[in-house]
Every structure is written in C-alpha cells, then in structure tokens.
Design a protein around this motif. Structure first.
Motif, PDB file in Angstrom:
ATOM      1  N   CYS A 160      39.378  21.517  35.641  1.00  0.00           N
ATOM      2  CA  CYS A 160      39.613  22.526  36.937  1.00  0.00           C
ATOM      3  C   CYS A 160      38.674  22.352  37.944  1.00  0.00           C
ATOM      4  CB  CYS A 160      39.558  23.885  36.380  1.00  0.00           C
ATOM      5  SG  CYS A 160      39.978  25.142  37.675  1.00  0.00           S
ATOM      6  N   LYS A 188      43.084  37.224  41.389  1.00  0.00           N
ATOM      7  CA  LYS A 188      42.602  36.985  40.067  1.00  0.00           C
ATOM      8  C   LYS A 188      41.467  35.862  40.078  1.00  0.00           C
ATOM      9  CE  LYS A 188      45.819  39.411  37.315  1.00  0.00           C
ATOM     10  NZ  LYS A 188      46.550  39.451  36.174  1.00  0.00           N
ATOM     11  N   SER A 216      45.222  26.782  31.771  1.00  0.00           N
ATOM     12  CA  SER A 216      44.638  28.009  32.362  1.00  0.00           C
ATOM     13  C   SER A 216      43.184  27.637  32.800  1.00  0.00           C
ATOM     14  CB  SER A 216      44.613  29.180  31.851  1.00  0.00           C
ATOM     15  OG  SER A 216      46.021  29.621  31.462  1.00  0.00           O
ATOM     16  N   CYS A 217      42.826  28.181  33.967  1.00  0.00           N
ATOM     17  CA  CYS A 217      41.492  28.230  34.214  1.00  0.00           C
ATOM     18  C   CYS A 217      40.890  29.218  35.205  1.00  0.00           C
ATOM     19  CB  CYS A 217      41.161  26.981  35.505  1.00  0.00           C
ATOM     20  SG  CYS A 217      39.573  26.965  36.434  1.00  0.00           S
ATOM     21  N   SER A 218      39.897  29.979  34.574  1.00  0.00           N
ATOM     22  CA  SER A 218      39.458  31.152  35.483  1.00  0.00           C
ATOM     23  C   SER A 218      38.289  31.066  35.910  1.00  0.00           C
ATOM     24  CB  SER A 218      39.320  32.417  34.193  1.00  0.00           C
ATOM     25  OG  SER A 218      38.304  31.839  33.232  1.00  0.00           O
ATOM     26  N   SER A 219      37.689  31.723  37.072  1.00  0.00           N
ATOM     27  CA  SER A 219      36.759  31.318  37.796  1.00  0.00           C
ATOM     28  C   SER A 219      35.755  32.845  37.907  1.00  0.00           C
ATOM     29  CB  SER A 219      37.044  31.070  39.233  1.00  0.00           C
ATOM     30  OG  SER A 219      37.608  32.039  39.772  1.00  0.00           O
ATOM     31  N   THR A 268      42.409  32.594  39.673  1.00  0.00           N
ATOM     32  CA  THR A 268      42.792  31.830  38.539  1.00  0.00           C
ATOM     33  C   THR A 268      43.697  30.554  38.967  1.00  0.00           C
ATOM     34  OG1 THR A 268      44.483  33.267  37.678  1.00  0.00           O
ATOM     35  CG2 THR A 268      42.543  33.650  36.878  1.00  0.00           C
TER      36      THR A 268
END
Length: 118
Positions: A93, A73, A21-24, A75
């Motif tokens: 990412c 989101k 997973s990758c969140s920004s 993501t």
C-alpha cells in the motif's frame, strides 16, 4: 507521518479472486493519493493502481483489478479478479501526502504476500 497497514493477502488459485485492504493512521488529512504497488521475486516494484485526482491502472492488471478508496475512512482496497500466476508477489500500500512545506511525502506499508497457484 502516515502509517499504512495491509491485509488480505494469501494463496489463491489461478482464475480466482482476492481482496486486499489498506488502512491508514496518523496525519491522514494530508493524503492526496493512495494506491497499490507490487514486487515479484527478482523484479522491481511496479504500479498496480492508484487513486488520486484520477484512477490509473498498470497495464498488467487492467480489466481484472479494481481499486476503491474511501476518503472518509482513509482506506483503499484492491479487488483482484481472474488472478494469474504472474500476479504473485508482495503487494504494498502506498500513500502520497503533503508535508508542512507542501512537499510530497511518500509512505509505504509493510506489504502483504499474494501467491497465485496454477
């Protein structure tokens, strides 16, 4: 500026599955493309998959990996199935965003390590 944080790497046996997973955060409204790249020891960084106007997969992962992106989101996730030892590497990412003069800006996460044991 856009900040990217990956999670989900680790050790998995060949044939198994793993989800990254990758969140920004930051100026996420400017993001056009999000994706994943990987780098194996002694090798150059290579495309895994990206999602923009279309979804593109690297040849080595077609049919096994699936990228999914949540635009609301900001993501992006990577579902890795039927992994192989050659999938071992650091997964990064990536996001491409538009700058104030509509120039393309590229951002990278710090990477998450994936190790596939045979």
């Amino acid at each position: 500026q856009v900040q990217l944080v990956e999670s989900g790497g680790g050790l998995v046996q060949a044939g198994g599955s793993l989800r990254l997973s990758c969140s920004s955060s930051g100026n996420t409204g400017s993001i056009n493309v999000m994706g994943w790249y990987r780098q194996a020891p002694g090798s150059q960084r290579e495309l895994v998959a990206f999602s923009g106007g279309k979804v593109i997969y690297g040849e080595a992962v077609k049919g096994r990996f699936t990228i999914s992106r949540d635009n609301a989101k900001n993501t992006v996730a990577l579902q890795m199935n039927n992994v192989k030892p050659e999938d071992t590497g650091v997964y990064y990412c990536n996001a491409v965003a538009l700058g104030p003069r509509l120039e393309e800006l590229e951002f990278w996460g710090q990477g998450t390590r994936v190790t596939v044991s045979s």
